[in-house]
Scaffold this motif. Structure first.
Motif, PDB file in Angstrom:
ATOM      1  N   MET A   1     116.034  56.899  15.258  1.00 10.19           N
ATOM      2  CA  MET A   1     115.178  58.074  15.262  1.00 10.19           C
ATOM      3  C   MET A   1     116.045  59.301  15.057  1.00 10.19           C
ATOM      4  N   SER A   2     115.810  59.997  14.021  1.00 12.56           N
ATOM      5  CA  SER A   2     116.637  61.163  13.749  1.00 12.56           C
ATOM      6  C   SER A   2     116.023  62.378  14.414  1.00 12.56           C
ATOM      7  N   ALA A   3     116.874  63.346  14.696  1.00 12.47           N
ATOM      8  CA  ALA A   3     116.374  64.561  15.319  1.00 12.47           C
ATOM      9  C   ALA A   3     115.410  65.276  14.368  1.00 12.47           C
ATOM     10  N   GLY A   5     113.274  63.715  12.522  1.00 10.72           N
ATOM     11  CA  GLY A   5     112.009  62.977  12.495  1.00 10.72           C
ATOM     12  C   GLY A   5     111.051  63.571  13.498  1.00 10.72           C
ATOM     13  N   ARG A   6     110.310  64.553  13.088  1.00 13.88           N
ATOM     14  CA  ARG A   6     109.442  65.244  14.031  1.00 13.88           C
ATOM     15  C   ARG A   6     108.370  64.321  14.563  1.00 13.88           C
ATOM     16  N   ALA A  88     116.595  48.109  18.517  1.00 11.75           N
ATOM     17  CA  ALA A  88     117.402  49.336  18.647  1.00 11.75           C
ATOM     18  C   ALA A  88     118.153  49.633  17.362  1.00 11.75           C
ATOM     19  N   GLY A  92     116.507  52.531  15.546  1.00 13.06           N
ATOM     20  CA  GLY A  92     117.301  53.669  16.006  1.00 13.06           C
ATOM     21  C   GLY A  92     116.905  54.227  17.357  1.00 13.06           C
ATOM     22  N   ILE A  93     116.302  53.401  18.190  1.00 12.07           N
ATOM     23  CA  ILE A  93     115.966  53.877  19.535  1.00 12.07           C
ATOM     24  C   ILE A  93     116.169  52.730  20.521  1.00 12.07           C
ATOM     25  N   TRP A 168     107.637  55.093  20.528  1.00 16.09           N
ATOM     26  CA  TRP A 168     108.256  56.223  19.834  1.00 16.09           C
ATOM     27  C   TRP A 168     109.003  55.736  18.599  1.00 16.09           C
ATOM     28  N   HIS A 172     107.892  57.084  15.032  1.00 14.89           N
ATOM     29  CA  HIS A 172     108.796  57.908  14.218  1.00 14.89           C
ATOM     30  C   HIS A 172     109.064  57.246  12.872  1.00 14.89           C
TER      31      HIS A 172
END
Lengths: 395, 104, 464
Positions: A1-3, A5-6, A88, A92-93, A168, A172
């Motif tokens: 999850m990138s920052a 990625g709103r 994960a 990405g989380i 999440w 995302h």
């Protein structure tokens, strides 16, 4: 999850048209949305009546197990466990999967005979479950009261996750692929214009679509009623608590099938668990907390693990089970309503099974292979009487 | 050098953590609670909830369009669901309640 | 642990003969009336706990049982609020969650590794082997206290008590004591008034008030007992359960208050409820706002008023209400050099220091910053209403600054919920004496209404 990625719902307005509308922003709906988008079918809107994690996906104990009484469930959960292991790095989380095993405590001989059959089946599928004597179980969990059970079964490969990040992560990733996720968006009516032609009316306006997927969990019977369909599943409150945090001591999730007790230690050190408490089954979703649950839970938990006496409860909450008559889910297209799809009736294990179900569901919708689960879990089985029961249910 | 401004001392959630959650679009106190973990420790939010709600209130005041996606009932600042027990209670005392004195 | 120049070593106290408690294998002096926390503070212990993730040093903040920064292992029980346990001869206590010790905790390396905060969601999510290793490590160092000692499981049998009373008052601070007293006076022995207090002594904010303190709390308790109020201390109302019932309850009524003392579970119900649950001390947002030496005004007031403990020589008091003023005056009377800022025109930016506070960075409304030297930062801002139970039963609240989620009520403390009344801080009356006056008004009104309702019922002709 990138920052960058709103969060899904932040911006999008409700579009007037979409290929697919998924009702329910729990793990099932979001997982299917992600798997569809990954296959290039991202014209998907997910409608969530509150916020992500507000329903059963945000309220469950996070157990992930391969011990079941039916072969299909065993096989599906073997695959789901693999997806959890890779979640994960793929999305990405962190989901904090910890494979500390599931230890089922058995209180009676009749129950033991049934579980021996299940364990043999699990072994044939390659799941290394073993039947243990109380003394053997104490080697895994020394704090158990050996007088509280006569035998146990244990699969060291089962585990627990932290449920919320699955939502999440899926949300995302799906929204980065073009899926639109609308929180605080309640479905108020559904018009059936014809085969594969629907208008879904929501608190934020209507959407025209070709396909509706009812992934509303405990709320799915109410959604089905909007198109005149009576589903055989019904909501049932399941309460749960978390204690204050302790240093890690408890490896497996411990469960007593006969009372519906289960508890495990989370990554944060809390003991998280629940137990079955009688409730009124009036078809409504009840999420209130009861003192009665705390009392029953505390008494049964302490009979199994007395050393927890002075451990304090920090909070309790409730989540809705989506109970089907035979303990198996209801999947696939409604036979009389082309374009209206069901994914419900998971009796408390929908969360752990969602990663694999979402994958096969997307494959089915994209015209790919049809997994046998869709035949076994078709709605018409209740009329045919061809149903086989899943017996290893907690609660 | 540490630059931590602690919002939730129980769970070590910082102002930067809360701002990140808000930046990602989590605008309801219940969402922020879940995304950051604030309010889930020994004090269950007695120190962090009000200050976080005030931060959310400021964000909404600065950008009223953010309010649009929330239903009427959520537009006013509201606490997250106060789960019982509001003070920690031992399992030992709770277990005493099971039995004779109960009425269905 | 206690450096010779520690601000805590100057803690001064008077009182009767000391006795000893055992702290991590060492004997520590304590006095009658001490809690474990107050005894350790007086003895110069700077670090009472280490925080969950970053292992930051912490000491007491609220001193009233609401925060989680004074958790110790006490007599074999982990995670116990040391500010709520009376010091008794022979009591054993130890700090938790630190390695090798709470004074020098190597795990606080995590604090330096994550300088502004930790995004645990994206922490080492890939590659896979690293992710698994990270999760294993996090699991191993996670958690707070160790399991309770085995012998704590066997201690005495707990019991359950059901009670239905005429008026249940929750919270024995200034408002609750006054409400219970006024209600019982009005009922003139013709009804039961039960008063619950979660802490081990009654008084609430009286106990933190330098001019009122324990003397006023005891006087108020005496007045309540003289009117026949039944008082349960160390008994916390922990939940309103709308679906549960107990056997002493009238059959038409649903919903009860769950309350617990150390050994007894109470299921309580009443004809009328008065919530005087007070508030929880709040902190401000500034860098290192959790550094030991940043204490709530209530904690500092309570140490001074109830325990005779004075911390430091040069406190900085932040706040501008009546309580902040009287606390400042009391600290000056005790010989301290007190600086004050109002927290609005001038606000705190950063707490400076090592383990303990040594100074503060302050910013004024023009953006000018200055640094002051101080050995205590006192956050004397109003508390946030403890309205959790009321939200559980459906009362409506509004966010006030200051005051937190205050319960909406009319001038008689009446809420929109039938038979539910509020007074004191939970309804936004923050000043101590004003809260007591409001309590007396609400208590009287509730009792009068109850008497009138009964009279009306009695004068109705019997059915049939």
């Amino acid at each position: 999850m990138s920052a960058s990625g709103r969060m899904p719902a932040a911006a999008h307005r409700l579009a007037s048209e979409a290929e697919t509308v998924i009702i329910g922003g729990g793990i099932m709906g979001l997982g299917i949305a992600y798997e569809l988008a990954r296959r290039g079918r991202s014209d998907v809107h997910v409608l969530e009546q509150e916020y992500l994690t507000s329903g059963a996906s945000g309220r469950n104990g996070g157990g992930v197990r391969m011990q079941w009484s039916t072969e299909l469930n065993i096989r599906l959960m073997q695959e789901s466990m693999e997806i959890c292991r890779d979640f994960a790095s793929e999305l990405g989380i962190n989901v904090w999967l910890r494979q500390g095993g599931y230890l089922f405590l058995i209180r009676g001989q009749a129950e033991l005979a049934q579980l021996e059959r299940s364990v043999a089946l699990q072994n044939r599928c390659g799941v290394p479950t073993r039947i243990l004597t109380p003394q053997e179980a104490l080697r895994i969990v020394p704090e158990l009261n050996p007088k509280s059970f006569v035998a146990a079964c244990y699969n060291p490969r089962d585990g627990v996750v932290f449920p919320w990040p699955f939502l999440w992560g899926y949300a995302h990733a799906a929204s980065e692929l073009g899926v639109q996720i609308h929180t605080y968006t309640k479905v108020t009516a559904i018009d059936v214009l014809g085969p594969n032609r629907f208008v879904v009316h929501t608190s934020k306006g209507p959407i025209r679509c070709e396909r509706v997927i009812n992934a509303a969990g405990a709320w799915s019977p109410a959604i089905a009623k909007l198109v005149g369909v009576e589903l055989p599943n019904h909501p049932h409150r399941h309460e749960i608590l978390a204690t204050e945090s302790l240093k890690p001591f408890l490896k497996p999730l411990v469960s007593v099938l006969s009372s519906g007790l289960y508890f495990s230690q989370s990554m944060r050190g809390e003991i998280v668990g629940g137990i079955t408490v009688p409730d009124h089954d009036d078809g409504q979703v009840h999420l209130g907390s009861r003192l009665r649950f705390l009392e029953d839970m505390a008494a049964d938990l302490l009979s199994v693990m007395p050393v927890l006496s002075q451990v304090r409860v920090l909070r309790q909450w409730a989540g809705p089970y989506d109970v089907s008559p035979d303990g198996l889910p209801i999947l696939g297209e409604h036979p009389a309503l082309p374009g209206f799809y069901l994914v419900c009736g998971f009796v408390g294990y929908g969360f752990m099974m969602a990663p694999v179900i979402a994958r096969y569901y997307a494959e089915l919708l994209c015209g790919g292979s049809r997994h046998p689960v869709f035949d076994r879990c078709r709605l018409s089985r209740f009329a045919d009487g061809t149903s086989e029961r899943e017996l290893m249910l907690i609660g | 050098m540490s630059e931590k401004c602690i919002v939730c001392p129980c769970e070590d959630v910082t102002l930067a953590d809360v701002e990140q959650a808000i930046g990602l679009g989590y605008l309801d106190i219940d969402e922020v609670k879940r995304f950051t973990g604030l309010g889930t420790g020994p004090c269950q939010g007695k120190l962090c909830m009000v200050v976080t709600c005030q931060l959310l209130q400021k964000v909404q005041a600065a950008d009223p369009s953010r309010r649009d996606r929330q239903p009427e009932s959520q537009k006013e600042p509201h606490p997250f669901t106060p789960r019982p027990p509001v003070v920690p209670v031992s399992l030992y005392v709770l277990a005493a309640g099971k039995g004779a004195d109960r009425e269905r | 642990m206690d450096k010779p120049d520690s601000p805590l070593s100057s803690a001064e106290r008077s009182g009767d003969e000391p006795f000893q408690i055992e702290f991590e294998g060492r004997a520590m002096p304590a006095r009658h009336g001490d809690t474990v926390a107050s005894a350790l503070i007086a003895a110069g212990v700077q670090v009472l706990s280490r925080s969950l993730k970053f292992h930051r040093p912490r000491t007491v903040f609220c001193l009233s049982g609401s925060c989680g920064s004074c958790l110790l292992r006490i007599d074999g029980r982990p995670n116990t609020r040391s500010c709520q346990v009376r010091a008794e001869p022979g009591l054993r206590c130890a700090r938790q969650n630190a390695w090798p010790s709470a004074d020098y905790d190597l795990l606080s390396a995590a604090d330096a590794m994550f300088p502004i905060g930790m995004d645990h969601h994206t922490l080492f999510t890939s590659p896979r082997p690293l992710n698994r290793l990270m999760q294993k490590m996090v699991h191993q160092i996670g958690g707070l206290g160790r399991l309770p000692d085995e012998d704590t499981a066997a201690e005495g049998a707990p019991s359950a008590v059901c009670k239905h009373v005429d008026i249940l008052v929750i919270g024995a601070g200034p408002a609750g004591l006054a409400a219970a007293t006024a209600a019982a006076h009005k009922l003139r022995g013709k009804g039961r008034v039960l008063l619950l207090e979660s802490q081990s002594e009654v008084g609430g904010s009286y106990l933190c008030h330098p001019e009122l303190g324990r003397a006023e709390a005891r006087a108020a308790l005496q007045r309540a007992e003289d009117e026949g109020v039944e008082v349960l201390v160390a008994t916390a109302a922990f939940g309103f359960y709308g679906e549960d019932r107990h056997r002493e309850q009238p059959s038409e009524q649903r919903g009860l208050i769950g309350a617990a003392s150390e050994k007894v579970l109470y299921k309580l119900s009443a004809e009328r409820y008065i919530y005087a649950t007070g508030g929880a001390p709040q902190n401000l947002l500034f860098v290192d706002n959790d550094r030991p030496g940043v204490l709530s005004g209530r904690a500092v007031g309570r140490l001074l008023a109830c325990h005779g403990i004075r911390i430091g020589e040069r406190p900085l008091v932040v706040g501008n209400d009546e309580f902040a003023e009287s606390l400042t005056a009391a600290l000056r009377r005790s010989g301290q050099t007190v600086m004050t800022i109002d927290g609005e025109r001038e606000r705190l930016v950063r707490a400076l220091g090592g383990t303990w506070v040594e100074g503060a960075e302050i910013c004024d409304d023009k953006g000018l910053r200055r640094t002051v030297s101080c050995d205590l930062i006192v956050i004397a801002i109003p508390p946030a209403a403890a309205s959790e139970l009321l939200v559980q039963l459906g009362a409506s609240v509004e966010l006030r600054q200051p005051g937190g989620f205050v319960v909406k009520a009319d001038e008689h403390g009446r809420t929109a919920q039938q038979h539910v009344f509020v007074c004191g801080e939970v309804s936004g009356t923050m000043a101590t004496l004003a809260a007591a006056a409001a309590g007396a008004r609400v208590g009287k009104c509730v009792a009068v209404e109850l008497v009138e309702q009964r009279r009306a019922k009695a004068s109705q002709p019997a059915p049939g």
